[in-house]
Design a protein around this motif. Sequence first.
Motif, PDB file in Angstrom:
ATOM      1  N   PHE A   1       0.849  -1.177   0.000  1.00  0.00           N
ATOM      2  CA  PHE A   1       0.000   0.000   0.000  1.00  0.00           C
ATOM      3  C   PHE A   1       0.887   1.230   0.000  1.00  0.00           C
ATOM      4  N   LEU A   2       0.587   2.204  -0.830  1.00  0.00           N
ATOM      5  CA  LEU A   2       1.370   3.429  -0.964  1.00  0.00           C
ATOM      6  C   LEU A   2       2.861   3.123  -1.053  1.00  0.00           C
ATOM      7  N   PRO A   3       3.282   2.510  -2.131  1.00  0.00           N
ATOM      8  CA  PRO A   3       4.685   2.105  -2.249  1.00  0.00           C
ATOM      9  C   PRO A   3       5.615   3.315  -2.240  1.00  0.00           C
ATOM     10  N   ASP A   4       6.782   3.126  -1.656  1.00  0.00           N
ATOM     11  CA  ASP A   4       7.771   4.200  -1.603  1.00  0.00           C
ATOM     12  C   ASP A   4       8.985   3.860  -2.457  1.00  0.00           C
ATOM     13  N   HIS A   5       8.784   3.064  -3.470  1.00  0.00           N
ATOM     14  CA  HIS A   5       9.886   2.688  -4.346  1.00  0.00           C
ATOM     15  C   HIS A   5       9.628   3.188  -5.761  1.00  0.00           C
ATOM     16  N   THR A   6      10.697   3.256  -6.531  1.00  0.00           N
ATOM     17  CA  THR A   6      10.610   3.684  -7.926  1.00  0.00           C
ATOM     18  C   THR A   6      11.202   2.591  -8.798  1.00  0.00           C
ATOM     19  N   VAL A   7      10.446   2.163  -9.785  1.00  0.00           N
ATOM     20  CA  VAL A   7      10.915   1.165 -10.746  1.00  0.00           C
ATOM     21  C   VAL A   7      11.009   1.864 -12.088  1.00  0.00           C
ATOM     22  N   ALA A   8      12.217   1.910 -12.658  1.00  0.00           N
ATOM     23  CA  ALA A   8      12.430   2.605 -13.927  1.00  0.00           C
ATOM     24  C   ALA A   8      12.644   1.574 -15.034  1.00  0.00           C
ATOM     25  N   PHE A   9      11.890   1.709 -16.100  1.00  0.00           N
ATOM     26  CA  PHE A   9      12.013   0.827 -17.265  1.00  0.00           C
ATOM     27  C   PHE A   9      13.089   1.406 -18.168  1.00  0.00           C
ATOM     28  N   LEU A  10      14.163   0.675 -18.383  1.00  0.00           N
ATOM     29  CA  LEU A  10      15.298   1.176 -19.159  1.00  0.00           C
ATOM     30  C   LEU A  10      15.179   0.766 -20.614  1.00  0.00           C
ATOM     31  N   ARG A  11      15.627   1.652 -21.487  1.00  0.00           N
ATOM     32  CA  ARG A  11      15.625   1.339 -22.916  1.00  0.00           C
ATOM     33  C   ARG A  11      16.617   0.202 -23.174  1.00  0.00           C
ATOM     34  N   PRO A  12      16.239  -0.797 -23.985  1.00  0.00           N
ATOM     35  CA  PRO A  12      17.131  -1.946 -24.190  1.00  0.00           C
ATOM     36  C   PRO A  12      18.374  -1.581 -25.001  1.00  0.00           C
ATOM     37  N   ARG A  13      19.419  -2.353 -24.787  1.00  0.00           N
ATOM     38  CA  ARG A  13      20.643  -2.185 -25.572  1.00  0.00           C
ATOM     39  C   ARG A  13      20.399  -2.704 -26.991  1.00  0.00           C
ATOM     40  N   ASP A  14      21.329  -2.444 -27.879  1.00  0.00           N
ATOM     41  CA  ASP A  14      21.136  -2.811 -29.285  1.00  0.00           C
ATOM     42  C   ASP A  14      21.042  -4.319 -29.486  1.00  0.00           C
ATOM     43  N   ASN A  15      21.823  -5.083 -28.728  1.00  0.00           N
ATOM     44  CA  ASN A  15      21.860  -6.534 -28.951  1.00  0.00           C
ATOM     45  C   ASN A  15      20.897  -7.293 -28.037  1.00  0.00           C
ATOM     46  N   GLN A  16      20.025  -6.595 -27.313  1.00  0.00           N
ATOM     47  CA  GLN A  16      19.110  -7.248 -26.384  1.00  0.00           C
ATOM     48  C   GLN A  16      17.882  -7.754 -27.119  1.00  0.00           C
ATOM     49  N   PRO A  17      17.473  -9.013 -26.891  1.00  0.00           N
ATOM     50  CA  PRO A  17      16.270  -9.543 -27.551  1.00  0.00           C
ATOM     51  C   PRO A  17      15.021  -8.778 -27.131  1.00  0.00           C
ATOM     52  N   PRO A  18      13.971  -8.758 -27.971  1.00  0.00           N
ATOM     53  CA  PRO A  18      12.781  -7.955 -27.663  1.00  0.00           C
ATOM     54  C   PRO A  18      11.934  -8.499 -26.513  1.00  0.00           C
ATOM     55  N   ASN A  19      12.140  -9.770 -26.115  1.00  0.00           N
ATOM     56  CA  ASN A  19      11.330 -10.296 -25.019  1.00  0.00           C
ATOM     57  C   ASN A  19      12.023 -10.149 -23.660  1.00  0.00           C
ATOM     58  N   PHE A  20      13.106  -9.366 -23.591  1.00  0.00           N
ATOM     59  CA  PHE A  20      13.770  -9.060 -22.336  1.00  0.00           C
ATOM     60  C   PHE A  20      13.572  -7.577 -22.020  1.00  0.00           C
ATOM     61  N   ALA A  21      13.224  -7.283 -20.790  1.00  0.00           N
ATOM     62  CA  ALA A  21      13.021  -5.898 -20.350  1.00  0.00           C
ATOM     63  C   ALA A  21      13.893  -5.657 -19.123  1.00  0.00           C
ATOM     64  N   THR A  22      14.572  -4.520 -19.093  1.00  0.00           N
ATOM     65  CA  THR A  22      15.479  -4.197 -17.996  1.00  0.00           C
ATOM     66  C   THR A  22      14.882  -3.076 -17.166  1.00  0.00           C
ATOM     67  N   PHE A  23      14.968  -3.216 -15.844  1.00  0.00           N
ATOM     68  CA  PHE A  23      14.413  -2.249 -14.906  1.00  0.00           C
ATOM     69  C   PHE A  23      15.472  -1.864 -13.893  1.00  0.00           C
TER      70      PHE A  23
ATOM     71  N   LEU B   1       8.410   2.304 -28.805  1.00  0.00           N
ATOM     72  CA  LEU B   1       7.923   3.221 -29.826  1.00  0.00           C
ATOM     73  C   LEU B   1       9.076   4.096 -30.306  1.00  0.00           C
ATOM     74  N   ASP B   2       8.977   4.553 -31.538  1.00  0.00           N
ATOM     75  CA  ASP B   2       9.979   5.476 -32.053  1.00  0.00           C
ATOM     76  C   ASP B   2       9.811   6.836 -31.385  1.00  0.00           C
ATOM     77  N   ALA B   3      10.900   7.567 -31.299  1.00  0.00           N
ATOM     78  CA  ALA B   3      10.844   8.899 -30.691  1.00  0.00           C
ATOM     79  C   ALA B   3       9.986   9.817 -31.563  1.00  0.00           C
ATOM     80  N   PRO B   4       9.155  10.667 -30.956  1.00  0.00           N
ATOM     81  CA  PRO B   4       8.293  11.543 -31.759  1.00  0.00           C
ATOM     82  C   PRO B   4       9.112  12.600 -32.486  1.00  0.00           C
ATOM     83  N   GLU B   5       8.612  12.985 -33.642  1.00  0.00           N
ATOM     84  CA  GLU B   5       9.295  14.000 -34.445  1.00  0.00           C
ATOM     85  C   GLU B   5       9.115  15.390 -33.852  1.00  0.00           C
ATOM     86  N   ASN B   6       7.882  15.699 -33.420  1.00  0.00           N
ATOM     87  CA  ASN B   6       7.566  17.022 -32.901  1.00  0.00           C
ATOM     88  C   ASN B   6       7.597  16.978 -31.371  1.00  0.00           C
TER      89      ASN B   6
END
Length: 179
Positions: A14-36, A100-105
């Motif tokens: 309840f009311l967590p006091d932690h932060t979980v950040a989703f990191l952008r994958p490295r170039d050679n990282q498979p798409p079914n792996f997510a780093t936090f 997702l790709d970075a937005p142009e605008n």
Amino acid sequence: MATKFFRIGKKQVFLPDHTVAFLRPRDNQPPNFATFRVPLTFNKFDLRDYLLHAYNVPTLGIRSQLTQRRPRRSKMHHRIYRPPPVKTMTAELHQPFKWLDAPENLDVWNPPMLERRRKEQERQEKWQKTAEKKGTFPLRDEQGASKSRVALKQEAKRLLRDGNWENDRELDPKFNRRE
């Protein structure tokens, strides 16, 4: 989906006091792996429950890594110390995730206030560089007031002149000392 050999979702937070950040994958990282990036107190079960209950994303496995940081010198005592390590966890997802790709605008994320602040910082840096070349720094009174400071001063004078500023709230009588 893989069979479940463990209990799911019994830990309540309840009311967590932690932060979980989703990191952008490295170039050679498979798409079914997510780093936090997670707090040091997090364990694999916490991340698995977090992904399952917050985002309804099942995981097949989780790996955790502690990365030590370089020693630094403290600014106050000039002693050498090592900052706490950074804990990252790599989760193998049931389905691949595509960033997702970075937005142009980028105008939506750059409101006019931030643009004005950036211009003011650039102006101050430019002024400081010219002052360093001259070898003297003028006093604050010699610099002249910025446009925003002049506008704020005029607004304060107007409020003092007109008086009776109201914000449509009744003041508690114990705070009213107009005797």
